[in-house]
Design an enzyme around this catalytic site. Structure first.
Site, mmCIF file in Angstrom:
data_model
loop_
_atom_site.group_PDB
_atom_site.id
_atom_site.type_symbol
_atom_site.label_atom_id
_atom_site.label_comp_id
_atom_site.label_asym_id
_atom_site.label_seq_id
_atom_site.Cartn_x
_atom_site.Cartn_y
_atom_site.Cartn_z
ATOM 1 N N GLU A 98 0.833 -1.206 0.000
ATOM 2 C CA GLU A 98 0.000 0.000 0.000
ATOM 3 C C GLU A 98 0.870 1.260 0.000
ATOM 4 O O GLU A 98 0.523 2.265 -0.624
ATOM 5 C CB GLU A 98 -0.938 -0.020 1.209
ATOM 6 C CG GLU A 98 -2.053 -1.045 1.059
ATOM 7 C CD GLU A 98 -2.946 -1.152 2.281
ATOM 8 O OE1 GLU A 98 -4.176 -1.083 2.123
ATOM 9 O OE2 GLU A 98 -2.415 -1.311 3.393
ATOM 10 N N GLU A 113 -3.258 -10.004 3.981
ATOM 11 C CA GLU A 113 -4.182 -9.703 5.088
ATOM 12 C C GLU A 113 -5.296 -10.732 5.247
ATOM 13 O O GLU A 113 -5.744 -11.004 6.371
ATOM 14 C CB GLU A 113 -4.811 -8.313 4.893
ATOM 15 C CG GLU A 113 -3.881 -7.151 5.142
ATOM 16 C CD GLU A 113 -3.126 -6.726 3.897
ATOM 17 O OE1 GLU A 113 -2.547 -5.627 3.891
ATOM 18 O OE2 GLU A 113 -3.099 -7.505 2.920
#
Length: 338
Positions: free
Chosen positions: A147, A167
């Protein structure tokens, strides 16, 4: 002459590391995770993430990244910015130990904002920089690390690097604007498996998919700096979702992907949140509106019993290999019978 600076935040779990004040001569011990930068003679600032061994994205490091980015944006001598990781990794993702602190506040503590709101603000500073920002991916860029790279305007990587969103293995989804950026860069058939399975991409596939812009043939920082000076800012948040992706969504691609994910991992709830985020990104709403939905879905998952169990399992598996007081070494294997 190179100029060097570092910013530390006082929050976060303390860890000792050696941070150079000058590229060739000085070191100083720091008790927090941080970032540091040098400004090259050509006006390119090289900003490094510092939190060994994998430069995990602790709160203090994120705040330091924001503070140093604001310094570099305001400095008229800085023409462009390169973000990289110190050591062998770019960024291995979130500092998972901090999730416990967040959960202790209870869901009522996040009625007005998501637990990742401040992290998103850091990425917004990078994304909104009026000076070109290039991620020099020198190793793994996973979860929050990817990210961070996606918040940059361009990405250059070493051939051995890998990128991914693991995740889902913790019952979560990328909460730092990752679900909204990846579909603006990669085809749906690449973005969805990354989000739903957690499988990382090697560099050849990452470049082909548009997640990474180039693989460095020589010195990574030199090539990233050259790219930063030659290209205008191009924030991913301002790019539209790929047209073909919108058509695939209309054709039921998200429902098919969700069916496959739930069959592969029965009972998992994270895929539902991920699909909701991707659907929001492809619905025509603004980037920030999509980020808001991502935050809501992330919050639901973070406070779920399923994610709590998977996070406990994550730490338990690692603790099994660490037995206090055990000093014995395994004997050499002489024979093996099957």
């Amino acid at each position: 002459r190179n100029l060097t600076s570092k910013t530390n935040s006082t929050s976060g779990r303390p860890r000792v590391s050696q941070l150079p004040l000058h590229p060739s001569t000085c070191t100083q011990t720091s008790s927090t995770m941080s970032t540091e930068f040098t400004v090259r003679a050509d006006g390119v600032a090289v900003l490094s993430l510092v939190n060994p061994p994998v430069n995990s994205l602790a709160t203090s490091l994120a705040l330091s990244l924001k503070a140093n980015m604001e310094k570099l944006i305001a400095d008229p001598k800085v023409k462009a910015i390169v973000i990289t990781g110190k050591g062998a990794a770019f960024c291995g993702g979130a500092e998972i130990t901090e999730f416990g602190q967040i959960v202790s506040k209870g869901p009522e503590g996040f009625k007005d904002e998501s637990p990742t709101e401040k992290l998103c603000q850091v990425f917004d500073v990078v994304d909104g920089s009026p000076k070109t920002v290039v991620a020099a991916i020198n190793g793994v860029a996973l979860g929050g690390g990817l990210e961070t790279a996606l918040a940059c305007h361009y990405r250059v990587a070493v051939p051995t690097a890998s990128v991914g969103f693991p995740e889902v293995m913790l019952g979560l989804l990328p909460g730092g604007e990752g679900t909204q950026r990846i579909v603006r860069l990669a085809p749906l058939e690449v973005a969805l498996p990354m989000l739903l399975t957690g499988a990382p991409l090697k560099m050849d596939k990452a470049v082909k998919a548009g997640v990474v812009d180039a693989i460095a043939k020589g010195d990574l920082i030199e090539e990233a700096a050259k790219l930063a000076l030659s290209k205008p800012p191009n924030p991913v948040s301002k790019r539209p979702v790929i047209v073909a992706t919108r058509f695939k969504v209309l054709g039921g691609a998200l429902e098919m992907a969700l069916n496959a994910a739930t069959k592969a991992a029965k009972g998992m709830i994270a895929p539902y949140g991920i699909i909701n985020c991707v659907k929001a990104a492809c619905s025509g709403i603004s980037f920030q509106e999509g980020v808001k939905i991502e935050g809501q879905e992330f919050t639901k998952l973070l406070f779920s019993k399923q994610s709590a169990a998977l996070r406990h399992l994550f730490f338990a598996e690692r603790m099994c290999s660490k037995v206090d007081g055990l000093k014995a070494k395994p004997a050499p294997i002489k024979k093996v019978g099957i």
